[in-house]
Scaffold this active site. Structure first.
Site, PDB file in Angstrom:
ATOM      1  N   ARG A  23      32.409  39.489  51.278  1.00 50.74           N
ATOM      2  CA  ARG A  23      33.043  38.173  51.421  1.00 50.74           C
ATOM      3  C   ARG A  23      32.385  37.346  52.525  1.00 50.74           C
ATOM      4  O   ARG A  23      33.059  36.569  53.206  1.00 50.74           O
ATOM      5  CB  ARG A  23      34.550  38.303  51.725  1.00 50.74           C
ATOM      6  CG  ARG A  23      35.366  38.874  50.605  1.00 50.74           C
ATOM      7  CD  ARG A  23      35.589  37.825  49.527  1.00 50.74           C
ATOM      8  NE  ARG A  23      36.312  38.399  48.411  1.00 50.74           N
ATOM      9  CZ  ARG A  23      37.633  38.385  48.293  1.00 50.74           C
ATOM     10  NH1 ARG A  23      38.368  37.799  49.197  1.00 50.74           N
ATOM     11  NH2 ARG A  23      38.199  38.936  47.260  1.00 50.74           N
ATOM     12  N   ARG A  27      36.461  31.953  53.614  1.00 48.91           N
ATOM     13  CA  ARG A  27      37.301  31.033  54.380  1.00 48.91           C
ATOM     14  C   ARG A  27      37.162  31.105  55.894  1.00 48.91           C
ATOM     15  O   ARG A  27      37.642  30.233  56.595  1.00 48.91           O
ATOM     16  CB  ARG A  27      38.765  31.226  53.984  1.00 48.91           C
ATOM     17  CG  ARG A  27      39.058  30.654  52.607  1.00 48.91           C
ATOM     18  CD  ARG A  27      40.417  31.078  52.120  1.00 48.91           C
ATOM     19  NE  ARG A  27      40.438  32.522  51.913  1.00 48.91           N
ATOM     20  CZ  ARG A  27      41.526  33.222  51.630  1.00 48.91           C
ATOM     21  NH1 ARG A  27      42.684  32.632  51.556  1.00 48.91           N
ATOM     22  NH2 ARG A  27      41.448  34.516  51.439  1.00 48.91           N
ATOM     23  N   ARG A  36      35.590  23.735  50.045  1.00 44.25           N
ATOM     24  CA  ARG A  36      36.794  23.966  49.250  1.00 44.25           C
ATOM     25  C   ARG A  36      37.771  22.790  49.292  1.00 44.25           C
ATOM     26  O   ARG A  36      38.619  22.642  48.411  1.00 44.25           O
ATOM     27  CB  ARG A  36      37.471  25.260  49.695  1.00 44.25           C
ATOM     28  CG  ARG A  36      36.789  26.500  49.161  1.00 44.25           C
ATOM     29  CD  ARG A  36      37.210  26.810  47.742  1.00 44.25           C
ATOM     30  NE  ARG A  36      38.589  27.295  47.751  1.00 44.25           N
ATOM     31  CZ  ARG A  36      39.656  26.582  47.501  1.00 44.25           C
ATOM     32  NH1 ARG A  36      39.546  25.318  47.193  1.00 44.25           N
ATOM     33  NH2 ARG A  36      40.861  27.109  47.549  1.00 44.25           N
ATOM     34  N   ASP A  72      33.509  35.509  41.212  1.00 43.55           N
ATOM     35  CA  ASP A  72      34.674  36.383  41.389  1.00 43.55           C
ATOM     36  C   ASP A  72      34.651  37.475  40.333  1.00 43.55           C
ATOM     37  O   ASP A  72      34.176  37.247  39.211  1.00 43.55           O
ATOM     38  CB  ASP A  72      35.985  35.599  41.304  1.00 43.55           C
ATOM     39  CG  ASP A  72      37.131  36.405  41.907  1.00 43.55           C
ATOM     40  OD1 ASP A  72      37.325  36.329  43.126  1.00 43.55           O
ATOM     41  OD2 ASP A  72      37.793  37.145  41.157  1.00 43.55           O
ATOM     42  N   TYR A 147      44.386  44.220  37.524  1.00 45.14           N
ATOM     43  CA  TYR A 147      44.767  42.797  37.551  1.00 45.14           C
ATOM     44  C   TYR A 147      45.279  42.334  36.192  1.00 45.14           C
ATOM     45  O   TYR A 147      46.217  41.541  36.100  1.00 45.14           O
ATOM     46  CB  TYR A 147      43.590  41.928  38.000  1.00 45.14           C
ATOM     47  CG  TYR A 147      43.398  41.943  39.501  1.00 45.14           C
ATOM     48  CD1 TYR A 147      44.280  41.269  40.338  1.00 45.14           C
ATOM     49  CD2 TYR A 147      42.362  42.640  40.090  1.00 45.14           C
ATOM     50  CE1 TYR A 147      44.129  41.289  41.711  1.00 45.14           C
ATOM     51  CE2 TYR A 147      42.193  42.666  41.468  1.00 45.14           C
ATOM     52  CZ  TYR A 147      43.086  41.995  42.271  1.00 45.14           C
ATOM     53  OH  TYR A 147      42.940  42.026  43.627  1.00 45.14           O
TER      54      TYR A 147
HETATM   55  O1  CP3 Z   1      30.866  36.391  49.670  1.00 49.88           O
HETATM   56  C1  CP3 Z   1      31.166  37.154  48.747  1.00 49.88           C
HETATM   57  O2  CP3 Z   1      31.482  38.355  48.924  1.00 49.88           O
HETATM   58  C2  CP3 Z   1      31.008  36.673  47.311  1.00 49.88           C
HETATM   59  C3  CP3 Z   1      32.141  36.176  46.655  1.00 49.88           C
HETATM   60  C4  CP3 Z   1      33.314  37.044  46.219  1.00 49.88           C
HETATM   61  C5  CP3 Z   1      34.612  36.498  46.071  1.00 49.88           C
HETATM   62  N1  CP3 Z   1      35.413  37.444  45.486  1.00 49.88           N
HETATM   63  C6  CP3 Z   1      34.984  35.116  46.442  1.00 49.88           C
HETATM   64  C7  CP3 Z   1      36.411  34.796  46.646  1.00 49.88           C
HETATM   65  C8  CP3 Z   1      33.374  38.385  45.798  1.00 49.88           C
HETATM   66  C9  CP3 Z   1      32.295  39.453  45.809  1.00 49.88           C
HETATM   67  C10 CP3 Z   1      34.715  38.612  45.335  1.00 49.88           C
HETATM   68  C11 CP3 Z   1      35.169  39.892  44.754  1.00 49.88           C
HETATM   69  C12 CP3 Z   1      36.599  40.087  44.487  1.00 49.88           C
HETATM   70  N2  CP3 Z   1      37.497  39.195  43.947  1.00 49.88           N
HETATM   71  C13 CP3 Z   1      37.272  41.311  44.654  1.00 49.88           C
HETATM   72  C14 CP3 Z   1      36.638  42.592  45.145  1.00 49.88           C
HETATM   73  C15 CP3 Z   1      36.513  42.603  46.624  1.00 49.88           C
HETATM   74  C16 CP3 Z   1      37.754  42.978  47.368  1.00 49.88           C
HETATM   75  O3  CP3 Z   1      38.142  42.168  48.236  1.00 49.88           O
HETATM   76  O4  CP3 Z   1      38.304  44.058  47.142  1.00 49.88           O
HETATM   77  C17 CP3 Z   1      38.608  41.128  44.280  1.00 49.88           C
HETATM   78  C18 CP3 Z   1      39.701  42.177  44.327  1.00 49.88           C
HETATM   79  C19 CP3 Z   1      38.740  39.793  43.807  1.00 49.88           C
HETATM   80  C20 CP3 Z   1      39.963  39.109  43.266  1.00 49.88           C
HETATM   81  C21 CP3 Z   1      40.369  38.022  44.186  1.00 49.88           C
HETATM   82  N3  CP3 Z   1      39.759  36.785  44.262  1.00 49.88           N
HETATM   83  C22 CP3 Z   1      41.389  38.058  45.177  1.00 49.88           C
HETATM   84  C23 CP3 Z   1      42.298  39.242  45.452  1.00 49.88           C
HETATM   85  C24 CP3 Z   1      41.381  36.818  45.836  1.00 49.88           C
HETATM   86  C25 CP3 Z   1      42.262  36.353  46.968  1.00 49.88           C
HETATM   87  C26 CP3 Z   1      41.591  36.878  48.188  1.00 49.88           C
HETATM   88  C27 CP3 Z   1      42.066  36.343  49.473  1.00 49.88           C
HETATM   89  O5  CP3 Z   1      41.251  36.552  50.402  1.00 49.88           O
HETATM   90  O6  CP3 Z   1      43.144  35.751  49.609  1.00 49.88           O
HETATM   91  C28 CP3 Z   1      40.332  36.036  45.261  1.00 49.88           C
HETATM   92  C29 CP3 Z   1      39.952  34.673  45.647  1.00 49.88           C
HETATM   93  C30 CP3 Z   1      38.603  34.574  46.313  1.00 49.88           C
HETATM   94  N4  CP3 Z   1      37.469  35.156  45.847  1.00 49.88           N
HETATM   95  C31 CP3 Z   1      38.300  33.801  47.478  1.00 49.88           C
HETATM   96  C32 CP3 Z   1      36.924  33.940  47.688  1.00 49.88           C
HETATM   97  C33 CP3 Z   1      36.085  33.264  48.740  1.00 49.88           C
HETATM   98  C34 CP3 Z   1      39.282  32.951  48.286  1.00 49.88           C
HETATM   99  C35 CP3 Z   1      39.652  31.793  47.442  1.00 49.88           C
HETATM  100  C36 CP3 Z   1      39.593  30.439  48.089  1.00 49.88           C
HETATM  101  O7  CP3 Z   1      38.488  29.971  48.479  1.00 49.88           O
HETATM  102  O8  CP3 Z   1      40.655  29.807  48.147  1.00 49.88           O
END
Ligand code: CP3
Length: 343
Positions: A23, A27, A36, A72, A147
């Site tokens: 990540r 944020r 965003r 994602d 999910y």
């Molecule tokens: O920089 C990176 O790592 C690349 C981008 C990336 C995102 N999601 C962007 C994202 C990657 C590799 C993921 C993988 C992902 N997505 C996973 C596996 C990693 C882990 O954390 O276990 C999972 C479970 C998801 C599903 C998902 N997407 C969730 C649970 C959430 C909410 C997360 C939170 O932090 O609240 C997301 C949204 C998400 N994916 C965001 C980002 C930057 C935040 C959304 C936003 O910008 O509002």
């Protein structure tokens, strides 16, 4: 090219331990929050210009050894006809819980849904011009199923475990579909130029070892087997899954990612030293500031020792409230570790 990340994945010698951060685009970066404010999350993912910008933001600030494409793990589910929103976590329009739901899933070609991700990878490769390798990714089949059945994030994901007990055969079929979709997702990114791939099996740890072996692991093996021919390093990451590590290490991946609960030295023992290890600094250590981060990084490096095959990372995604100064301290500590090695 800076290839120390790819070399460490292959257990080859490196001048210093490489680092990237799960990540790393997200944020905690003010410029990401600014991006965003102009576009919602799915729009950023689906617009290659914006996704490339998000992927590059952390690399402009920090000397990271790999870029990860901004997307994602749930995006490919569009190929099964699944609709979702993010706020900030995912919410599916309709969870998939029964055999009938599973049989009714659509079968669109993944390329229809993921063309934007492939384009992001191509543009990212061009922008980086060989300076830093690009990582593609997908979700692990079990994590995608978690999910799909739950419809959102939930502690322990009870619905997917209920499906396993209610209708094991339908569960197996769902995992098999998701393994094909995950493999297609990776193939597409590799064809577009991804130089390594990571399978995020974020929730595999909710399973006991017997169910992991019977259901989740065969699906992961199918994914790895399908892309093996491409010859790019494969990382398998399952946090809170120390009880599964010895089995997970047989999935065919080159690298096992571990969280802070499993020391690197212990991970090496449990995997018989057969694969490289990625991890495992506690993301919460970064909340404690630069001095704490330097101490924590030193502890991880000391525990990992001098054997080849370690990629530094956090034990899970970086937390939104993380101070930039902590990330700087971590990345600088890695650069400084080269001098220590040479002396
Ligand atoms: O920089 C990176 O790592 C690349 C981008 C990336 C995102 N999601 C962007 C994202 C990657 C590799 C993921 C993988 C992902 N997505 C996973 C596996 C990693 C882990 O954390 O276990 C999972 C479970 C998801 C599903 C998902 N997407 C969730 C649970 C959430 C909410 C997360 C939170 O932090 O609240 C997301 C949204 C998400 N994916 C965001 C980002 C930057 C935040 C959304 C936003 O910008 O509002």
């Amino acid at each position: 090219m800076n290839d120390r990340f790819l070399r460490a994945c292959r257990c080859e010698p490196v001048d210093r331990t490489p680092i990237w951060i799960m990540r790393q685009a997200g944020r905690y970066l003010p410029e990401y929050r600014e991006l965003r404010a102009r576009a919602d999350f799915l729009t950023v993912c689906r617009t290659p210009d914006l996704a490339v910008e998000a992927s590059l933001q952390p690399l402009r600030r920090f000397a990271l050894d790999a870029a990860i494409v901004f997307s994602d793990i749930l995006l490919p589910l569009g190929a099964l006809g699944i609709e979702m929103t993010f706020d900030p976590g995912p919410r599916l329009a309709r969870p998939v819980r029964t055999r009938a739901d599973i049989e009714a899933l659509a079968g669109r070609p993944a390329a229809e849904v993921l063309g934007c991700v492939a384009e992001t990878v191509r543009m990212l490769r061009r922008e980086l011009d060989g300076r830093t390798p690009v990582i593609g990714f997908c979700g692990g089949p079990f994590t995608l199923a978690a999910y799909m059945t739950q419809g959102e994030g939930r502690d322990g994901f009870p619905e997917v475990r209920a499906l396993r007990h209610r209708d094991p055969e339908a569960f197996r079929r769902l995992l098999d579909r998701l393994a094909s979709l995950a493999a297609e997702t990776l193939e597409l990114q590799i064809a577009a130029g991804a130089q390594a791939v990571q399978i995020f099996d974020s929730w595999a740890g909710v399973l006991d070892a017997a169910d992991y072996r019977a259901f989740a692991l065969p699906a992961v093996r199918k994914v790895v087997h399908a892309i093996r021919h491409a010859g790019v390093p494969v990382i398998y990451f399952a946090p809170a899954a120390g009880h599964l590590l010895a089995d997970a290490a047989t999935c065919g991946a080159d690298v096992q990612g571990v969280c802070w609960r499993t020391p690197i030295s212990e991970a090496r023992r449990r995997t018989g030293g057969a694969v490289a290890i990625q991890g495992n600094l506690d993301p919460a250590a970064l909340l404690a500031g630069p001095d704490a981060v330097r101490a924590a990084a030193r502890a991880v490096l000391d525990d990992a020792g001098d054997a080849p095959g370690h990629v530094m990372n956090l034990g899970h995604g970086i937390l939104p409230g993380t101070p930039i100064a902590s990330v700087e301290a971590l990345v600088e500590a890695m650069a400084g570790s080269a001098a220590r090695r040479a002396s």
